[in-house]
Design a protein around this motif. Structure first.
Motif, mmCIF file in Angstrom:
data_model
loop_
_atom_site.group_PDB
_atom_site.id
_atom_site.type_symbol
_atom_site.label_atom_id
_atom_site.label_comp_id
_atom_site.label_asym_id
_atom_site.label_seq_id
_atom_site.Cartn_x
_atom_site.Cartn_y
_atom_site.Cartn_z
ATOM 1 N N LEU A 137 0.835 -1.204 0.000
ATOM 2 C CA LEU A 137 0.000 0.000 0.000
ATOM 3 C C LEU A 137 0.870 1.255 0.000
ATOM 4 C CD1 LEU A 137 -2.796 -1.086 2.527
ATOM 5 C CD2 LEU A 137 -3.025 -0.778 0.050
ATOM 6 N N ASP A 138 1.966 1.225 0.762
ATOM 7 C CA ASP A 138 2.892 2.365 0.757
ATOM 8 C C ASP A 138 3.515 2.549 -0.625
ATOM 9 O OD1 ASP A 138 2.415 2.934 3.401
ATOM 10 O OD2 ASP A 138 4.147 1.806 4.155
ATOM 11 N N LEU A 139 3.884 1.427 -1.256
ATOM 12 C CA LEU A 139 4.450 1.490 -2.603
ATOM 13 C C LEU A 139 3.449 2.088 -3.575
ATOM 14 C CD1 LEU A 139 6.546 0.717 -4.787
ATOM 15 C CD2 LEU A 139 5.481 -1.540 -4.878
ATOM 16 N N GLU A 140 2.201 1.674 -3.477
ATOM 17 C CA GLU A 140 1.165 2.193 -4.373
ATOM 18 C C GLU A 140 0.975 3.692 -4.178
ATOM 19 O OE1 GLU A 140 -3.292 0.714 -5.578
ATOM 20 O OE2 GLU A 140 -2.906 1.174 -3.470
ATOM 21 N N ARG A 141 0.979 4.141 -2.917
ATOM 22 C CA ARG A 141 0.817 5.583 -2.656
ATOM 23 C C ARG A 141 1.999 6.378 -3.199
ATOM 24 N NH1 ARG A 141 -2.087 3.747 2.178
ATOM 25 N NH2 ARG A 141 -0.112 3.254 3.197
ATOM 26 N N HIS A 142 3.201 5.820 -3.065
ATOM 27 C CA HIS A 142 4.381 6.506 -3.590
ATOM 28 C C HIS A 142 4.309 6.627 -5.106
ATOM 29 C CE1 HIS A 142 8.480 6.585 -5.320
ATOM 30 N NE2 HIS A 142 8.707 7.451 -4.357
ATOM 31 N N GLU A 143 3.928 5.543 -5.763
ATOM 32 C CA GLU A 143 3.834 5.573 -7.215
ATOM 33 C C GLU A 143 2.743 6.533 -7.680
ATOM 34 O OE1 GLU A 143 6.065 3.917 -9.401
ATOM 35 O OE2 GLU A 143 7.013 3.943 -7.423
ATOM 36 N N LEU A 144 1.656 6.618 -6.914
ATOM 37 C CA LEU A 144 0.606 7.586 -7.263
ATOM 38 C C LEU A 144 1.149 9.008 -7.192
ATOM 39 C CD1 LEU A 144 -2.378 8.225 -7.916
ATOM 40 C CD2 LEU A 144 -2.749 8.392 -5.440
ATOM 41 N N ALA A 145 1.974 9.301 -6.178
ATOM 42 C CA ALA A 145 2.557 10.636 -6.060
ATOM 43 C C ALA A 145 3.413 10.962 -7.282
ATOM 44 C CB ALA A 145 3.397 10.735 -4.785
ATOM 45 N N VAL A 146 4.156 9.965 -7.779
ATOM 46 C CA VAL A 146 4.962 10.162 -8.985
ATOM 47 C C VAL A 146 4.065 10.471 -10.183
ATOM 48 C CG1 VAL A 146 6.539 9.035 -10.615
ATOM 49 C CG2 VAL A 146 6.835 8.691 -8.152
ATOM 50 N N LEU B 244 -0.901 -5.273 -11.180
ATOM 51 C CA LEU B 244 0.303 -5.979 -10.741
ATOM 52 C C LEU B 244 0.273 -6.240 -9.245
ATOM 53 C CD1 LEU B 244 3.179 -7.054 -11.271
ATOM 54 C CD2 LEU B 244 4.011 -4.701 -10.978
ATOM 55 N N LEU B 245 -0.091 -5.229 -8.455
ATOM 56 C CA LEU B 245 -0.131 -5.398 -7.002
ATOM 57 C C LEU B 245 -1.241 -6.358 -6.582
ATOM 58 C CD1 LEU B 245 0.521 -1.740 -5.752
ATOM 59 C CD2 LEU B 245 2.142 -3.622 -6.046
ATOM 60 N N THR B 246 -2.317 -6.396 -7.357
ATOM 61 C CA THR B 246 -3.393 -7.342 -7.062
ATOM 62 C C THR B 246 -2.893 -8.780 -7.162
ATOM 63 O OG1 THR B 246 -5.073 -5.798 -7.863
ATOM 64 C CG2 THR B 246 -5.693 -8.105 -7.772
ATOM 65 N N ARG B 247 -1.952 -9.003 -8.079
ATOM 66 C CA ARG B 247 -1.411 -10.353 -8.280
ATOM 67 C C ARG B 247 -0.217 -10.652 -7.378
ATOM 68 N NH1 ARG B 247 -1.521 -8.404 -13.622
ATOM 69 N NH2 ARG B 247 0.761 -8.426 -13.648
ATOM 70 N N SER B 248 0.223 -9.686 -6.587
ATOM 71 C CA SER B 248 1.427 -9.862 -5.788
ATOM 72 C C SER B 248 1.245 -10.959 -4.739
ATOM 73 C CB SER B 248 1.811 -8.549 -5.099
ATOM 74 O OG SER B 248 2.116 -7.571 -6.049
ATOM 75 N N ARG C 43 -3.499 -11.993 -0.973
ATOM 76 C CA ARG C 43 -3.596 -12.188 -2.409
ATOM 77 C C ARG C 43 -4.878 -12.925 -2.801
ATOM 78 N NH1 ARG C 43 0.615 -16.191 -5.066
ATOM 79 N NH2 ARG C 43 -0.410 -17.444 -3.477
ATOM 80 N N ASP C 44 -5.245 -13.945 -2.021
ATOM 81 C CA ASP C 44 -6.399 -14.766 -2.377
ATOM 82 C C ASP C 44 -7.713 -14.174 -1.892
ATOM 83 O OD1 ASP C 44 -4.716 -16.614 -3.576
ATOM 84 O OD2 ASP C 44 -4.349 -17.633 -1.670
ATOM 85 N N SER C 45 -7.640 -13.055 -1.209
ATOM 86 C CA SER C 45 -8.861 -12.414 -0.739
ATOM 87 C C SER C 45 -9.504 -11.632 -1.881
ATOM 88 C CB SER C 45 -8.551 -11.462 0.423
ATOM 89 O OG SER C 45 -9.683 -10.679 0.717
ATOM 90 N N PRO C 46 -10.802 -11.807 -2.091
ATOM 91 C CA PRO C 46 -11.468 -11.054 -3.168
ATOM 92 C C PRO C 46 -11.491 -9.553 -2.907
ATOM 93 C CG PRO C 46 -13.078 -12.205 -1.799
ATOM 94 C CD PRO C 46 -11.729 -12.687 -1.379
ATOM 95 N N ASN C 47 -11.192 -9.152 -1.671
ATOM 96 C CA ASN C 47 -11.236 -7.734 -1.318
ATOM 97 C C ASN C 47 -9.885 -7.035 -1.473
ATOM 98 O OD1 ASN C 47 -13.978 -7.802 -0.606
ATOM 99 N ND2 ASN C 47 -13.481 -8.596 1.418
ATOM 100 N N TRP C 48 -8.813 -7.776 -1.765
ATOM 101 C CA TRP C 48 -7.490 -7.154 -1.840
ATOM 102 C C TRP C 48 -7.421 -6.112 -2.949
ATOM 103 C CZ3 TRP C 48 -3.723 -5.316 0.455
ATOM 104 C CH2 TRP C 48 -2.463 -5.115 -0.106
ATOM 105 N N VAL D 219 -9.170 -3.094 -1.667
ATOM 106 C CA VAL D 219 -8.359 -2.359 -0.683
ATOM 107 C C VAL D 219 -7.346 -1.469 -1.389
ATOM 108 C CG1 VAL D 219 -6.620 -2.618 1.131
ATOM 109 C CG2 VAL D 219 -8.645 -4.069 1.158
ATOM 110 N N LEU D 220 -6.691 -2.015 -2.408
ATOM 111 C CA LEU D 220 -5.707 -1.242 -3.174
ATOM 112 C C LEU D 220 -6.363 -0.043 -3.854
ATOM 113 C CD1 LEU D 220 -3.791 -4.217 -4.813
ATOM 114 C CD2 LEU D 220 -2.791 -2.571 -3.222
ATOM 115 N N ALA D 221 -7.542 -0.251 -4.426
ATOM 116 C CA ALA D 221 -8.229 0.839 -5.124
ATOM 117 C C ALA D 221 -8.754 1.882 -4.148
ATOM 118 C CB ALA D 221 -9.368 0.273 -5.970
#
Length: 357
Positions: free
Chosen positions: A182-191, A215-219, A224-229, A232-234
């Motif tokens: 989640l931190d990685l995703e937020r950092h990439e969004l800032a970029v 990509l993060l959904t498949r990480s 990973r196997d939760s349908p809500n992951w 959560v990322l979105a």
């Protein structure tokens, strides 16, 4: 007047001493009196000096780098890591990409160099830790390009494609917790948002964010196997993206990415809150731009949020009567967003654009 070799050495010195720092690079006018300026990580270079440096870099690339075998690439990479700097080979391609961000040959050489180490991980001292550091250094280089006020780099399909490739390799060898992702995703969004500010309607940057979300959904993480992951990322990005969109309401790429995020969030209350927030902004400031109203129209129809529109355009709190929709019928077929705007105009005709219900 700067000679080409001197221009190359000046710029090579900046990249060689960069480490993991992010540079802020700008093309400056020759009228400033200096072909090259540096203040910490802020770099200014004239177009002529950059052309001179590129000419030398291209010659070195053709003579030395192109003929390299996979073994040569691996040796070059290990020399770089052992010196804790950047080998001249790598600097050459960095200068080439600074001049021409769509130089596929230079970009692919960098991929080959990284792949040489990834394929032969057993031959790399420190293995994963070394490779992780090298890949993260590549990401900071790309951020230096993509977040600098350069003409084409912020919207370069080659650089955004290379960035997602590098991140994919990094996630394969670095174990990440859900919180770290989640931190990685937020950092990439800032970029991406910074690149979007520098180059409006930055389709390639927001496409990169869609690819990153997938990509993060498949990480391989606990959820990973939760349908809500995926949700959560979105959901993590919805409010930051809306903040940016409301600050840049003409940018259709941002609004469309907002629709993408909401489509991956099953939380209806979050969808209601997001669309209601945008409606209130448009209603209160009198915004008539197509991009924002396209977002409203698409989300209202996609998520069945007509009641949110009715709530936003109540004529009277006591009577709680919404503005009549009869004025919008004619434009709904060809331009549905105009129907939404017509309804807002009917509201403004009664209350003006700064009425707060």
């Amino acid at each position: 007047m700067t000679a080409p070799a001197d221009a190359f050495q000046q710029l090579a010195g900046v990249f060689a001493s960069r480490g993991d720092k992010i540079l802020d690079i700008e093309i400056i006018p020759s009228s400033l009196g200096s072909p090259f300026l540096q203040d910490g990580c802020a770099i200014g270079i004239t177009k002529k000096t950059l052309v001179q440096a590129y000419t030398v870099a291209r010659q070195l690339f053709s003579k030395k780098l192109m003929p390299m075998t996979e073994d040569d690439l691996l040796v070059s990479l290990l020399e770089t890591d052992s010196s804790r700097g950047i080998a001249s080979d790598q600097v050459t391609t960095e200068i080439m990409l600074l001049f021409d961000c769509e130089h596929l040959t230079a970009c692919n050489w960098r991929k080959r160099r990284l792949l040489a180490a990834l394929v032969r991980r057993k031959d790399v001292p420190g293995r994963d830790s070394t490779l992780i550091r090298i890949l993260k250094t590549e990401l900071t280089l790309l951020q230096s390009y993509q977040c600098s006020p350069l003409h084409r780099h912020t919207k370069s399909p080659t650089l955004w494609s290379h960035r997602i490739w590098v991140l994919e390799q990094l996630l394969k060898i670095e174990e990440q917790s859900p919180e770290a992702l989640l931190d990685l995703e937020r950092h990439e969004l800032a970029v991406v948002l910074r690149a979007g500010e520098l180059h409006p309607k930055n389709y390639y940057a927001f496409t990169y964010m869609r690819q990153l979300h997938a990509l993060l959904t498949r990480s391989p993480v606990e959820k990973r196997d939760s349908p809500n992951w995926s949700a959560v990322l979105a959901a993590t990005l919805v409010n930051p993206v809306l903040d940016w969109c409301l600050a840049n309401p003409r940018d259709i790429s941002g609004w469309v990415f907002g629709i993408y995020l909401l489509s991956h969030v099953p939380d209806r209350q979050l969808q209601v809150d997001a669309v209601g927030r945008v409606l209130r902004f448009a209603r209160d400031v009198g915004w008539e731009g197509e991009s924002l109203w396209t977002f409203i129209d698409q989300t209202v129809r996609q998520f069945d949020l007509e009641s949110v529109v009715d709530e936003a355009f109540l004529l009277d709190q006591k009577r709680r009567e919404p503005v009549s929709t009869t004025v919008v019928k004619s434009s709904l077929t060809k331009w549905p967003w105009r129907g939404r705007l017509d309804r807002a105009r009917a509201y403004w005709a009664v209350y003006g654009s700064s009425h707060d219900t």
